[in-house]
Design a protein around this motif. Structure first.
Motif, mmCIF file in Angstrom:
data_model
loop_
_atom_site.group_PDB
_atom_site.id
_atom_site.type_symbol
_atom_site.label_atom_id
_atom_site.label_comp_id
_atom_site.label_asym_id
_atom_site.label_seq_id
_atom_site.Cartn_x
_atom_site.Cartn_y
_atom_site.Cartn_z
ATOM 1 N N GLY A 27 98.956 5.255 -18.560
ATOM 2 C CA GLY A 27 99.142 6.445 -17.708
ATOM 3 C C GLY A 27 98.413 5.794 -16.195
ATOM 4 O O GLY A 27 98.418 4.632 -17.055
ATOM 5 N N ILE A 28 98.141 6.615 -15.428
ATOM 6 C CA ILE A 28 97.279 6.602 -14.710
ATOM 7 C C ILE A 28 96.065 6.675 -14.808
ATOM 8 O O ILE A 28 95.294 7.093 -15.457
ATOM 9 C CB ILE A 28 97.940 7.070 -13.001
ATOM 10 N N THR A 29 95.029 5.723 -13.950
ATOM 11 C CA THR A 29 93.452 6.217 -14.322
ATOM 12 C C THR A 29 92.832 7.600 -13.421
ATOM 13 O O THR A 29 93.740 7.702 -12.597
ATOM 14 C CB THR A 29 92.856 4.907 -14.103
ATOM 15 N N ASP A 30 91.703 7.869 -13.893
ATOM 16 C CA ASP A 30 91.113 9.087 -12.825
ATOM 17 C C ASP A 30 90.614 8.248 -12.000
ATOM 18 O O ASP A 30 90.996 9.692 -10.945
ATOM 19 C CB ASP A 30 90.052 8.284 -13.880
ATOM 20 N N TYR A 31 90.387 7.519 -11.567
ATOM 21 C CA TYR A 31 90.286 6.922 -10.306
ATOM 22 C C TYR A 31 91.924 7.506 -9.242
ATOM 23 O O TYR A 31 91.673 8.052 -8.370
ATOM 24 C CB TYR A 31 89.977 5.396 -10.067
ATOM 25 N N ALA A 32 92.212 7.060 -10.289
ATOM 26 C CA ALA A 32 94.042 6.768 -9.366
ATOM 27 C C ALA A 32 94.525 8.362 -9.264
ATOM 28 O O ALA A 32 95.196 8.913 -7.976
ATOM 29 C CB ALA A 32 95.451 6.699 -10.306
ATOM 30 N N GLN A 33 93.962 9.692 -10.283
ATOM 31 C CA GLN A 33 95.004 10.511 -10.119
ATOM 32 C C GLN A 33 93.747 11.563 -9.512
ATOM 33 O O GLN A 33 94.522 12.252 -8.422
ATOM 34 C CB GLN A 33 94.279 11.634 -11.338
ATOM 35 N N SER A 34 92.469 11.165 -9.140
ATOM 36 C CA SER A 34 91.935 11.855 -7.306
ATOM 37 C C SER A 34 91.899 11.366 -6.826
ATOM 38 O O SER A 34 91.799 12.384 -5.791
ATOM 39 C CB SER A 34 89.640 10.936 -8.012
ATOM 40 N N GLN A 35 92.487 10.176 -6.394
ATOM 41 C CA GLN A 35 93.058 9.637 -5.100
ATOM 42 C C GLN A 35 94.231 10.406 -4.446
ATOM 43 O O GLN A 35 94.652 10.989 -3.229
ATOM 44 C CB GLN A 35 93.300 7.842 -4.669
ATOM 45 N N LEU A 36 95.219 10.655 -5.442
ATOM 46 C CA LEU A 36 96.278 11.073 -4.989
ATOM 47 C C LEU A 36 96.170 13.197 -4.885
ATOM 48 O O LEU A 36 97.205 13.432 -4.247
ATOM 49 C CB LEU A 36 97.208 11.142 -6.446
ATOM 50 N N GLY A 37 95.352 13.299 -5.913
ATOM 51 C CA GLY A 37 95.287 15.003 -5.796
ATOM 52 C C GLY A 37 96.070 15.204 -6.598
ATOM 53 O O GLY A 37 96.558 15.207 -7.045
ATOM 54 N N SER A 38 96.532 16.866 -5.924
ATOM 55 C CA SER A 38 97.121 17.630 -7.147
ATOM 56 C C SER A 38 98.400 17.016 -7.555
ATOM 57 O O SER A 38 99.263 16.852 -5.929
ATOM 58 C CB SER A 38 97.316 18.807 -6.452
ATOM 59 N N VAL A 39 98.804 16.616 -8.505
ATOM 60 C CA VAL A 39 99.724 15.771 -9.072
ATOM 61 C C VAL A 39 101.265 16.678 -9.389
ATOM 62 O O VAL A 39 100.638 18.268 -9.831
ATOM 63 C CB VAL A 39 99.785 15.132 -10.061
ATOM 64 N N VAL A 40 102.606 17.076 -8.578
ATOM 65 C CA VAL A 40 103.632 17.992 -8.755
ATOM 66 C C VAL A 40 104.959 17.472 -9.205
ATOM 67 O O VAL A 40 105.412 18.737 -10.113
ATOM 68 C CB VAL A 40 103.248 18.572 -6.888
ATOM 69 N N TYR A 41 104.465 16.368 -9.528
ATOM 70 C CA TYR A 41 105.964 15.581 -10.474
ATOM 71 C C TYR A 41 105.376 14.215 -10.941
ATOM 72 O O TYR A 41 105.027 13.457 -10.108
ATOM 73 C CB TYR A 41 106.958 15.618 -9.267
ATOM 74 N N VAL A 42 106.223 14.323 -12.045
ATOM 75 C CA VAL A 42 105.939 12.797 -12.628
ATOM 76 C C VAL A 42 108.039 12.028 -13.387
ATOM 77 O O VAL A 42 108.145 12.987 -13.539
ATOM 78 C CB VAL A 42 105.120 12.543 -14.146
ATOM 79 N N ASP A 43 107.904 11.208 -12.458
ATOM 80 C CA ASP A 43 109.345 10.498 -12.649
ATOM 81 C C ASP A 43 109.475 9.688 -14.230
ATOM 82 O O ASP A 43 108.294 8.472 -13.647
ATOM 83 C CB ASP A 43 109.342 9.891 -11.741
ATOM 84 N N MET A 44 109.434 9.540 -14.727
ATOM 85 C CA MET A 44 109.579 8.953 -15.912
ATOM 86 C C MET A 44 110.797 8.117 -16.381
ATOM 87 O O MET A 44 111.478 8.944 -16.597
ATOM 88 C CB MET A 44 108.733 9.637 -17.440
ATOM 89 N N PRO A 45 110.628 6.823 -17.650
ATOM 90 C CA PRO A 45 112.092 6.824 -17.999
ATOM 91 C C PRO A 45 112.406 7.646 -18.765
ATOM 92 O O PRO A 45 112.073 8.394 -19.375
ATOM 93 C CB PRO A 45 110.977 5.132 -18.120
ATOM 94 N N GLU A 46 113.280 7.290 -19.498
ATOM 95 C CA GLU A 46 113.949 7.896 -21.180
ATOM 96 C C GLU A 46 113.351 6.604 -22.141
ATOM 97 O O GLU A 46 112.997 5.734 -21.990
ATOM 98 C CB GLU A 46 115.596 7.589 -20.759
#
Length: 125
Positions: A27-46
């Motif tokens: 996954g992404i780290t807490d630091y990464a999500q805090s830098q990104l701000g409000s996540v609206v979409y996660v593109d994932m592999p199959e």
């Protein structure tokens, strides 16, 4: 300061791996999500896709930016976190509980190339 959990492996690109047996939860780290701000979409592999350490496997989009996801390990995707398809903001609520993919690890020696919690904290300062 962003939360960092002991016992996980971290990539300089701000992904983490939680290892349980032959599997790794990425996954992404807490630091990464805090830098990104409000996540609206996660593109994932199959499920069944192969991921390679150091290569892109998806993306996280927020209201501020889009960021590629770089796999910290190689292996086969055995599960994706389907909850994120409907509620991508779960990553903001708890980035460590809301992993993105579960991978059957191809080579645990790759973990030696990743950072410890203490080393990752240094990068985030």
């Amino acid at each position: 300061m962003a939360k960092v959990i002991e016992g996980l492996y971290y990539a300089e690109s701000h992904e983490y791996v939680k290892v349980e047996g032959e599997f790794g939860y990425v996954g992404i780290t807490d630091y990464a999500q805090s830098q990104l701000g409000s996540v609206v979409y996660v593109d994932m592999p199959e499920e069944g896709d192969e991921v390679t350490a150091g290569e892109e496997f998806g993306a996280v989009e927020s209201v501020k930016a889009a960021s590629d996801l770089i796999s910290p390990v190689s292996g086969e995707v055995v599960e994706v976190n389907e909850a994120l398809e409907d509620e991508p903001e779960l990553v903001n609520q708890d980035a460590f509980e809301n992993w993105i993919i579960k991978v059957r690890l191809a080579d645990t020696a790759e973990l030696d190339n990743l950072l410890s919690a203490a080393d990752y904290e240094e990068i985030c300062k």
